[in-house]
Structure formats: C-alpha cells, structure tokens
Design a protein around this motif. Structure first.
Motif, short mmCIF file in Angstrom:
data_model
loop_
_atom_site.label_atom_id
_atom_site.label_comp_id
_atom_site.label_asym_id
_atom_site.label_seq_id
_atom_site.Cartn_x
_atom_site.Cartn_y
_atom_site.Cartn_z
N TYR A 169 91.90 39.46 103.37
CA TYR A 169 91.14 40.56 103.94
C TYR A 169 90.14 41.12 102.91
N HIS A 170 90.63 41.40 101.71
CA HIS A 170 89.76 41.95 100.67
C HIS A 170 88.70 40.94 100.23
N LEU A 171 89.06 39.68 100.18
CA LEU A 171 88.09 38.64 99.83
C LEU A 171 86.94 38.64 100.83
N TRP A 172 87.27 38.67 102.11
CA TRP A 172 86.23 38.65 103.13
C TRP A 172 85.48 39.97 103.21
N LYS A 173 86.13 41.04 102.93
CA LYS A 173 85.45 42.34 102.88
C LYS A 173 84.37 42.31 101.80
N ASN A 174 84.72 41.76 100.63
CA ASN A 174 83.75 41.62 99.54
C ASN A 174 82.63 40.67 99.92
N ARG A 175 82.98 39.59 100.59
CA ARG A 175 81.95 38.63 101.03
C ARG A 175 80.96 39.29 101.99
N MET A 176 81.47 40.10 102.90
CA MET A 176 80.58 40.78 103.85
C MET A 176 79.65 41.75 103.12
N GLU A 177 80.18 42.43 102.14
CA GLU A 177 79.35 43.34 101.34
C GLU A 177 78.28 42.57 100.59
N ASP A 178 78.66 41.41 100.04
CA ASP A 178 77.68 40.56 99.34
C ASP A 178 76.59 40.09 100.29
N PHE A 179 77.00 39.68 101.49
CA PHE A 179 76.02 39.24 102.49
C PHE A 179 75.05 40.36 102.82
N GLU A 180 75.56 41.55 103.09
CA GLU A 180 74.71 42.69 103.44
C GLU A 180 73.71 42.99 102.33
N ALA A 181 74.15 42.90 101.10
CA ALA A 181 73.29 43.21 99.95
C ALA A 181 72.27 42.09 99.68
N SER A 182 72.55 40.87 100.14
CA SER A 182 71.70 39.73 99.81
C SER A 182 70.35 39.74 100.52
N GLY A 183 70.31 40.26 101.72
CA GLY A 183 69.06 40.23 102.49
C GLY A 183 68.81 38.88 103.15
N ASP A 184 69.73 37.93 102.96
CA ASP A 184 69.62 36.61 103.58
C ASP A 184 70.01 36.66 105.04
N THR A 185 69.57 35.63 105.77
CA THR A 185 70.10 35.45 107.12
C THR A 185 71.51 34.90 106.97
N ILE A 186 72.27 34.92 108.06
CA ILE A 186 73.63 34.38 108.01
C ILE A 186 73.58 32.92 107.60
N HIS A 187 72.69 32.16 108.21
CA HIS A 187 72.58 30.72 107.93
C HIS A 187 72.26 30.49 106.44
N GLN A 211 77.08 29.43 99.95
CA GLN A 211 78.48 29.60 99.61
C GLN A 211 79.21 28.27 99.62
N GLU A 212 80.29 28.21 98.89
CA GLU A 212 81.11 27.01 98.89
C GLU A 212 82.29 27.21 99.85
N GLU A 213 82.54 26.25 100.67
CA GLU A 213 83.70 26.21 101.56
C GLU A 213 83.76 27.35 102.57
N ILE A 214 82.62 27.85 102.98
CA ILE A 214 82.58 28.87 104.03
C ILE A 214 81.73 28.32 105.16
N THR A 215 82.28 28.37 106.36
CA THR A 215 81.52 27.92 107.53
C THR A 215 80.95 29.14 108.26
N GLU A 216 79.94 28.89 109.08
CA GLU A 216 79.39 29.98 109.88
C GLU A 216 80.43 30.50 110.86
N TYR A 217 81.29 29.60 111.34
CA TYR A 217 82.35 30.01 112.25
C TYR A 217 83.26 31.04 111.56
N GLN A 218 83.66 30.78 110.31
CA GLN A 218 84.50 31.73 109.58
C GLN A 218 83.76 33.05 109.37
N PHE A 219 82.49 32.94 109.01
CA PHE A 219 81.69 34.13 108.78
C PHE A 219 81.67 35.01 110.03
N HIS A 220 81.36 34.40 111.18
CA HIS A 220 81.29 35.17 112.43
C HIS A 220 82.65 35.74 112.83
#
Length: 106
Positions: free
Chosen positions: A7-25, A31-40
C-alpha cells in the motif's frame, strides 16, 4: 511484501506520478516491472478511498445547536386585594376545590 508495505509503495508511486507531469503511459514506460493495468488498479483504489473518506466527513459533519427550552406554564395565579394564590399546573382538582372552599369561607 505484506499488504501494508505494498500500500505504502503504491501510495509513493502515485505521488511520484503526480509530481512528474508525465502522462500515465510515459510514466509507466519509465518504471521497471509496473504495468498500466497495475497503475490503473491502484489509482482507482486510492481514488475510491479518497471519495469514501470525503463522504464520511460530509455525513459525519454534525453541527451542535443550542435549542432553547420552551416551557409551557399553564399555572394560575389568583389575586384578590393583597392576597395572591399561585396554583401550579399539576395540582389535583380535589386539592384546588379545598383551597377555593377555604377562601370562600375565610
């Protein structure tokens, strides 16, 4: 890895994504070993958690009100010259009759 750690790992990942300004894709591709399905999946999980907390705050937002107490006073006060008789609302009829008899005969 237990649930709490994940849970905390993914919470941190979501915060990183929000801060990145990148699209989900774009972000997932970096990222290594993360699929879009997991992200969604995790994004939806956190979003529904946030909505649930918001609803709980809305529903439990009770406000305390001071409501004045209105007392109905159906008591009777009889005045005759300098004599005053107060008859409370819960007096028995029998008792009131006795008081009136005494006043008449007095």
């Amino acid at each position: 890895m237990n649930r709490k750690e994940k849970y905390h790992l993914w919470k941190n990942r979501m915060e990183d994504f929000e801060a990145s300004g990148d699209t989900i894709h774009e972000w997932v591709a970096k990222q290594e070993e993360i699929t879009e399905y997991q992200f969604h999946y995790w994004r939806k999980k956190f979003k529904s958690e946030t909505n649930s907390q918001s609803n709980n705050q809305i529903n439990s937002g009770w406000t305390s009100l001071d409501v004045p107490t209105f007392t109905t006073n159906t008591a009777i006060e009889l005045r005759l010259d300098d004599l005053s008789v107060y008859i409370p609302e819960d007096v028995s009829e029998e008792h009131l009759c006795r008081v009136l008899r005494v006043l008449r005969n007095g």
